[in-house]
Design an enzyme around this catalytic site. Structure first.
Site, PDB file in Angstrom:
ATOM      1  N   PRO A 173       0.292  -1.203  -0.032  1.00  0.00           N
ATOM      2  CA  PRO A 173       0.151  -0.337  -0.163  1.00  0.00           C
ATOM      3  C   PRO A 173       1.162   1.216   0.167  1.00  0.00           C
ATOM      4  CG  PRO A 173      -0.831  -1.824   1.731  1.00  0.00           C
ATOM      5  CD  PRO A 173       0.227  -2.167   0.753  1.00  0.00           C
ATOM      6  N   TYR A 174       2.333   1.082   0.456  1.00  0.00           N
ATOM      7  CA  TYR A 174       2.552   2.425   0.971  1.00  0.00           C
ATOM      8  C   TYR A 174       3.590   2.698  -0.346  1.00  0.00           C
ATOM      9  CZ  TYR A 174       6.466   5.223   0.805  1.00  0.00           C
ATOM     10  OH  TYR A 174       7.901   6.295   1.267  1.00  0.00           O
ATOM     11  N   GLY A 175       3.850   1.892  -1.400  1.00  0.00           N
ATOM     12  CA  GLY A 175       4.051   2.375  -3.153  1.00  0.00           C
ATOM     13  C   GLY A 175       2.828   2.143  -3.201  1.00  0.00           C
TER      14      GLY A 175
END
Length: 390
Positions: A199-201
């Site tokens: 989710p960060y990327g």
């Protein structure tokens, strides 16, 4: 029932103390802001020969180092930060270094508050924005994905809308190699397909897409810097990395190594030893924060209206986690205890950059190697065992 009532009663004084603490923090923040003490009004007007940069997340690790460099280079800076991850102590250091009116102001605000963001842009004459503000831990993003999409993607949308509404034409965006996911070929170039796996990327890529789509309809100057694993600290010992204690499990490996070397934690936990790499541990490209900020300043200088620049910022060399730990042992002089655990969700085996484009177009190259970066950072850590609270 009696047990529940007793708990409520016992928590009441704690809640009062907590509320008092927040109020004290709020007052302290604004009393130490130039705008609170009267200021010079220079932040609200454009001034020939002076570039006023809004640094979002400027109280954080990377943002504070960016602010320091900008102030040294005679830029005017406004920091906006909600202090959820940043350090008020870093802001205080910067204010003490640059106390002259019209140089630095701090605004306590959340970029998710559209009304507050609009008010900030209405009251200040910004020439450019460096957007660092973001939650940024891979493991945490897999556990709290909605938080990451809100904090990174949604907040970036609000920021770009405010820039458009108030005619701010230059954006330097802090992105990440996590947008590439786990590419089939190394090193990573700017043309490597972006297939994020956590989710960060994904949130960062969505934010990039918002910026890129908007840039096609405007004459905004956009520079997107996708950087790799950041380490190090200010060579003169004024700033460093000081994550909150509760985030140590999520934080960078450098912080964990230093905590282990100082005895704050019993040892270092290495997650994943069965990757398809030379020693089974992940390989990363470790970029010094001073080098990274130099790339941002060069990007700002090269930003061109109506143009978009996308650059990988890394050393071009990968080091395994085991190699990193050995370098940390050497820098600290401590034989750090290492515990090997299962892989962390959302991680990938090997990532390092091809920095030839940023070398060629911005005249930038990394100057610090892994050992030097860790040695410099260790000096700050030793002098700031409790972070900025020292």
């Amino acid at each position: 029932m009696d047990f529940v009532d007793a708990r409520r009663k016992s928590q009441f004084p704690r809640k009062i103390l907590l509320a008092a603490g927040f109020i004290t923090l709020f007052i302290f923040v604004f009393k130490n802001s130039p705008s609170f003490s009267g200021g010079s009004g220079k932040f609200s007007q454009h001034e020939p020969g002076v570039t006023h940069v809004l640094v979002t997340g400027g109280a954080g690790y990377i943002g504070s180092h960016a602010t320091l460099r900008l102030l040294k280079d005679s830029y005017r800076v406004t920091i906006v930060d909600n202090l959820s991850r940043g350090n008020l102590g870093a802001v205080k250091v910067l204010q003490e270094l640059f106390p002259e009116p019209g140089r630095l102001q701090f605004i306590y605000a959340d970029l998710g508050d559209a009304a507050a963001v609009d008010k900030i842009f209405s009251g200040n004459a910004f020439d450019a924005v460096m957007h660092f503000a973001a939650v940024a831990y891979v493991g945490e993003s897999t556990a709290e994905p909605l938080r990451y999409y809100h904090n990174i993607t949604s907040n970036t949308l609000l920021l770009v809308k405010a820039m458009a509404a108030h005619g701010v034409k230059t954006l330097i965006y802090s992105s990440t190699c996590a947008t590439y996911g786990e590419p089939e070929k190394m090193p990573i170039t700017e043309d490597t397909p972006q297939v994020p796996i956590n989710p960060y990327g994904k949130a960062k890529k969505m934010a990039e897409d918002i910026i890129l789509d908007f840039s096609k309809t405007s004459d905004m100057a956009v520079m997107i810097l996708r950087y790799f694993n950041v380490i190090g600290s200010d060579p003169d010992g004024r700033l460093g990395e000081a994550p909150r204690p509760e985030l140590r499990e999520q934080g960078r490996i450098s912080g964990a190594c230093f905590d282990a070397a100082r005895g704050i934690i019993p040892g270092l936990k290495v997650r994943g030893t069965d990757y398809k790499t030379s020693d089974g541990t992940c390989i990363r490209d470790y970029i010094d924060v001073t080098d990274l900020i130099d790339a941002h300043v060069k990007a700002l200088a090269h930003a061109t209206p109506g143009k978009v620049g996308i650059y990988n910022v890394g050393t071009g060399k990968g080091s395994s986690v085991k190699e990193f730990v050995e370098a940390c042992k050497k820098a600290t002089g401590v034989d750090i205890k290492v515990e090997y655990l299962a892989r962390r969700p959302g991680d990938y085996a090997e990532v390092f950059s091809d920095p030839s484009k940023v070398n060629r177009e911005l005249g930038w190259s990394a100057k610090y190697n892994l050992q030097d970066s860790l040695s410099i950072a260790w000096k700050w850590q030793k002098a700031h065992r409790n972070g900025y609270s020292n």
